[in-house]
Design an enzyme around this catalytic site. Structure first.
Site, PDB file in Angstrom:
ATOM      1  N   LYS A 205      -4.380  -9.383 -40.441  1.00 29.08           N
ATOM      2  CA  LYS A 205      -3.395  -8.290 -40.433  1.00 29.08           C
ATOM      3  C   LYS A 205      -2.742  -8.288 -39.048  1.00 29.08           C
ATOM      4  CE  LYS A 205      -2.446  -4.312 -39.564  1.00 29.08           C
ATOM      5  NZ  LYS A 205      -1.275  -3.884 -38.756  1.00 29.08           N
ATOM      6  N   GLU A 279     -12.412  -6.351 -29.196  1.00 31.80           N
ATOM      7  CA  GLU A 279     -11.833  -6.619 -27.879  1.00 31.80           C
ATOM      8  C   GLU A 279     -10.822  -5.517 -27.642  1.00 31.80           C
ATOM      9  OE1 GLU A 279      -9.477  -7.300 -25.264  1.00 31.80           O
ATOM     10  OE2 GLU A 279      -8.767  -9.156 -26.193  1.00 31.80           O
ATOM     11  N   CYS A 313      -4.368  -6.508 -22.032  1.00 28.60           N
ATOM     12  CA  CYS A 313      -5.611  -5.735 -21.961  1.00 28.60           C
ATOM     13  C   CYS A 313      -6.338  -5.970 -20.644  1.00 28.60           C
ATOM     14  CB  CYS A 313      -6.514  -6.085 -23.141  1.00 28.60           C
ATOM     15  SG  CYS A 313      -6.674  -7.842 -23.389  1.00 28.60           S
ATOM     16  N   GLU A 410      -5.465   3.595 -19.702  1.00 26.43           N
ATOM     17  CA  GLU A 410      -4.719   2.344 -19.857  1.00 26.43           C
ATOM     18  C   GLU A 410      -3.245   2.688 -20.126  1.00 26.43           C
ATOM     19  OE1 GLU A 410      -5.504  -0.044 -23.427  1.00 26.43           O
ATOM     20  OE2 GLU A 410      -5.609  -1.794 -22.123  1.00 26.43           O
TER      21      GLU A 410
HETATM   22  P1  NDP Z   1      -3.746  -0.224 -32.133  1.00 22.47           P
HETATM   23  O1  NDP Z   1      -5.144  -0.348 -31.708  1.00 22.47           O
HETATM   24  O2  NDP Z   1      -3.358   0.907 -33.015  1.00 22.47           O
HETATM   25  O3  NDP Z   1      -3.248  -1.558 -32.859  1.00 22.47           O
HETATM   26  C1  NDP Z   1      -3.944  -2.766 -32.948  1.00 22.47           C
HETATM   27  C2  NDP Z   1      -3.958  -3.278 -34.394  1.00 22.47           C
HETATM   28  O4  NDP Z   1      -4.788  -2.443 -35.206  1.00 22.47           O
HETATM   29  C3  NDP Z   1      -2.599  -3.274 -35.069  1.00 22.47           C
HETATM   30  O5  NDP Z   1      -2.513  -4.370 -35.945  1.00 22.47           O
HETATM   31  C4  NDP Z   1      -2.628  -1.954 -35.814  1.00 22.47           C
HETATM   32  O6  NDP Z   1      -1.681  -1.854 -36.844  1.00 22.47           O
HETATM   33  C5  NDP Z   1      -4.053  -1.959 -36.325  1.00 22.47           C
HETATM   34  N1  NDP Z   1      -4.593  -0.655 -36.697  1.00 22.47           N
HETATM   35  C6  NDP Z   1      -4.135   0.588 -36.373  1.00 22.47           C
HETATM   36  N2  NDP Z   1      -4.944   1.533 -36.892  1.00 22.47           N
HETATM   37  C7  NDP Z   1      -5.928   0.891 -37.559  1.00 22.47           C
HETATM   38  C8  NDP Z   1      -7.087   1.312 -38.298  1.00 22.47           C
HETATM   39  N3  NDP Z   1      -7.391   2.613 -38.433  1.00 22.47           N
HETATM   40  N4  NDP Z   1      -7.898   0.377 -38.828  1.00 22.47           N
HETATM   41  C9  NDP Z   1      -7.638  -0.932 -38.672  1.00 22.47           C
HETATM   42  N5  NDP Z   1      -6.562  -1.401 -38.003  1.00 22.47           N
HETATM   43  C10 NDP Z   1      -5.722  -0.507 -37.434  1.00 22.47           C
HETATM   44  O7  NDP Z   1      -2.842  -0.202 -30.854  1.00 22.47           O
HETATM   45  P2  NDP Z   1      -1.376   0.411 -30.716  1.00 22.47           P
HETATM   46  O8  NDP Z   1      -0.423  -0.605 -31.146  1.00 22.47           O
HETATM   47  O9  NDP Z   1      -1.272   1.759 -31.363  1.00 22.47           O
HETATM   48  O10 NDP Z   1      -1.295   0.638 -29.154  1.00 22.47           O
HETATM   49  C11 NDP Z   1      -1.862   1.828 -28.597  1.00 22.47           C
HETATM   50  C12 NDP Z   1      -2.504   1.527 -27.278  1.00 22.47           C
HETATM   51  O11 NDP Z   1      -3.574   0.625 -27.478  1.00 22.47           O
HETATM   52  C13 NDP Z   1      -1.604   0.805 -26.287  1.00 22.47           C
HETATM   53  O12 NDP Z   1      -0.817   1.704 -25.596  1.00 22.47           O
HETATM   54  C14 NDP Z   1      -2.601   0.115 -25.428  1.00 22.47           C
HETATM   55  O13 NDP Z   1      -3.068   1.000 -24.438  1.00 22.47           O
HETATM   56  C15 NDP Z   1      -3.725  -0.218 -26.372  1.00 22.47           C
HETATM   57  N6  NDP Z   1      -3.686  -1.617 -26.853  1.00 22.47           N
HETATM   58  C16 NDP Z   1      -4.592  -2.473 -26.365  1.00 22.47           C
HETATM   59  C17 NDP Z   1      -4.560  -3.799 -26.744  1.00 22.47           C
HETATM   60  C18 NDP Z   1      -5.542  -4.769 -26.210  1.00 22.47           C
HETATM   61  O14 NDP Z   1      -5.297  -5.971 -26.293  1.00 22.47           O
HETATM   62  N7  NDP Z   1      -6.648  -4.329 -25.695  1.00 22.47           N
HETATM   63  C19 NDP Z   1      -3.552  -4.306 -27.649  1.00 22.47           C
HETATM   64  C20 NDP Z   1      -2.664  -3.314 -28.175  1.00 22.47           C
HETATM   65  C21 NDP Z   1      -2.742  -2.024 -27.759  1.00 22.47           C
HETATM   66  P3  NDP Z   1      -0.245  -1.284 -36.419  1.00 22.47           P
HETATM   67  O15 NDP Z   1       0.419  -2.382 -35.691  1.00 22.47           O
HETATM   68  O16 NDP Z   1       0.466  -1.006 -37.629  1.00 22.47           O
HETATM   69  O17 NDP Z   1      -0.481  -0.052 -35.616  1.00 22.47           O
END
Ligand code: NDP
Length: 504
Positions: A205, A279, A313, A410
């Site tokens: 996904k 992660e 990250c 973050e």
């Molecule tokens: P999310 O954790 O929401 O997104 C990561 C992935 O998980 C996306 O594919 C998302 O789908 C999916 N997802 C969202 N909700 C669920 C759920 N309940 N169960 C399973 N999968 C889910 O990150 P965001 O994009 O909302 O970003 C928010 C914050 O997260 C950022 O501001 C940043 O601080 C942090 N972040 C950290 C990352 C890292 O590499 N450590 C990467 C991305 C974000 P969808 O895209 O539709 O939301």
């Protein structure tokens, strides 16, 4: 170019010059052509080796964050679609992928790696269009790493017994993988390559804002002749992700994203036998001692926080500078910030591209406002931003205290919080004062101090006199709220196998 100002500064016992360059020519952009990519109007789900319309009947737009233009509409997978993808993955696992000799699996994965190399310019442009990252990063960092990961894990496919001496490793079954938007294709590679190499099948996904390269990758797997069902893509938002991670027939869940969603998934899986790796976020400490090679350290700090707009990250988002060089270092850093080119991600000279989404831009703005309100001093260089799209000027804060939100949360944007320290022990204490523990950086000319610091900083990766260095052979992952499990290297295989048969 002529030096505009030359200022001599005393740094501890060292003398240094701060030179502010004056650029006298007019800038001419060097834009990467998009002709190499054909973006379709609409994308379907990729299930069982074919593109399928979603049973949900729904589609969502994916936009170019640099222009706010819609690139395409993408299928939204509902629970029934996720069921179909997991079912296809299960059948492909039972039908033979799980039992195929490693040397045969390796052929497919090597073929995929070569095809990624052949199409790397196209994939880099697509990644930049859909995600907003500078083309020089998608072209020179992401894509070479994506191919390298597939080559690396293809090499392990027929040597798994050597990876775990004395045991007979066997695949788990179906892996449900959920990835974020900051490195869409690279996070795919980190997860898909070890899963396939160990004989698992995959349902992936991708993030809602960056689905296009995963769908292009699906096309590559089909052209490489990967058996139908071995790799499947279900596009959609968080609900699609939750349907996948909670699916009863998924054996292993791998997630990269926010700590908040990581915790949701952990509770969703509690009480099940599913294997899980997370992660999650980070708030890395980047520590600069007064004996560091200053010019290199400045470049390391810039790379640490402004690479990929700070959507990283492991970004070095908290900078700790030894007190006796603090002012000097900050002045140099400010001068360097003024030279960063912000704007069109397709321009090959762009250093800082577009913020990935409006939502992320709002989050960055909110935290930056909190930094100002809490009393930190903000610096932003003069910078002209495009009128359309999502942008944020490279920003640094001085006078930050440990309790400020910008020192604890973050931000995931091009924003650096600077603090100072006097002794190595104080640096360690401040560096570890965060719920996260993903990465850290140390700059000093003393090897013994590097080892001393690395032993004490609670971070999965500690870079010394460099930052953001990655290699497929090197494990990556966090402590504390940054998650658990390691991706990369031999360690990355562990997440995808069970050991049976005891010692052989
Ligand atoms: P999310 O954790 O929401 O997104 C990561 C992935 O998980 C996306 O594919 C998302 O789908 C999916 N997802 C969202 N909700 C669920 C759920 N309940 N169960 C399973 N999968 C889910 O990150 P965001 O994009 O909302 O970003 C928010 C914050 O997260 C950022 O501001 C940043 O601080 C942090 N972040 C950290 C990352 C890292 O590499 N450590 C990467 C991305 C974000 P969808 O895209 O539709 O939301």
């Amino acid at each position: 170019m002529e030096p505009e100002t030359t200022e001599k500064t005393q740094v501890g016992t060292r003398k240094a010059e701060v030179v502010t360059p004056r650029i006298e020519w007019e800038y001419a952009p060097s834009r990467e052509s998009t002709d190499i990519v054909e973006v379709a109007d609409r994308y379907e789900l990729f299930i069982d080796g074919e593109y399928r319309k979603p049973k949900s009947g729904k589609y969502f737009p994916t936009i170019n964050p640099a222009t706010e233009e819609e690139l395409a509409e993408v299928a939204e997978a509902g629970p029934e679609d996720v069921d179909a993808a997991v079912e296809a993955a299960r059948a492909a696992f039972e039908d033979g992928w799980g039992r195929m000799p490693g040397s045969e699996r390796a052929k497919y994965i090597f073929r995929i790696a070569r095809m990624i190399q052949e199409r790397s310019r196209e994939l880099a442009v697509l990644e930049t269009l859909d995600g907003g990252k500078p083309i020089k990063e998608s072209r020179d960092v992401d894509l070479p790493q994506v191919a390298a990961n597939f080559f690396y894990y293809a090499g392990w496919a027929d040597k798994l017994e050597y990876a775990f001496p004395g045991f007979r490793p066997e695949p788990l079954g179906v892996a449900g993988q959920v990835i974020p938007w900051n490195f869409p294709l690279l996070m795919l590679a980190w997860k898909v390559a070890p899963a396939l190499a160990t004989g698992n099948t995959v349902v992936l996904k991708p993030a809602e804002t960056t689905p296009l390269t995963a769908l292009a990758f699906a096309e590559i797997t089909a052209e490489a002749g990967l058996p139908p069902g071995v790799f499947n893509v279900v596009t959609g938002a968080g609900e699609t992700g939750a349907a996948l991670t909670g699916h009863p027939d998924v054996d292993k869940v791998a997630f990269t994203g926010s700590t908040e969603v990581g915790k949701l998934i952990q509770s969703q899986l509690a009480g099940t036998e599913k294997r899980l790796t997370l992660e999650l976020g980070g708030k890395a400490a980047h520590v600069i001692f007064d004996d560091a090679p200053i010019d290199q350290a400045i470049e390391g700090v810039v790379n640490g926080i402004f690479f990929n707009q700070g959507h990283v990250c492991c970004a070095g988002s908290r900078l700790f500078v030894q007190e006796n060089i603090h002012d000097f270092f900050v002045d140099k850093l400010k001068a360097r910030l003024a030279t960063l080119r912000v704007g069109d991600p397709l321009d090959k000279n762009t250093d800082v591209g577009a913020i990935n989404s409006r939502q992320q831009l709002e989050k960055i703005r909110e935290l930056v406002e909190a930094g100002v309100e809490e009393g930190a001093e903000i610096y932003q260089p003069p910078c002209e931003l495009p009128s359309q799209g999502y942008w944020f000027v490279p920003t640094l804060f001085t006078g930050v205290s440990q309790s400020h939100r910008i020192a604890q949360e973050e931000i995931f944007g091009p924003v650096l919080s600077i603090m100072s320290f006097r002794t190595p022990a104080e640096a360690v204490e401040k560096a570890n004062n965060t719920p996260y523990g993903l990465s850290a950086g140390v700059w000093t000319s003393k090897g013994s101090r590097i080892l001393w610091m690395a032993d004490r900083m609670k971070a999965g990766v500690v870079w010394a006199n460099t930052y953001n260095k990655f290699d497929p052979a090197s494990p990556f992952g966090g402590y504390k709220e940054s998650g658990f499990g390691r991706e990369g290297g031999r360690h990355g295989l562990l997440n995808y196998v069970k050991h049976t048969g005891g010692r052989s």
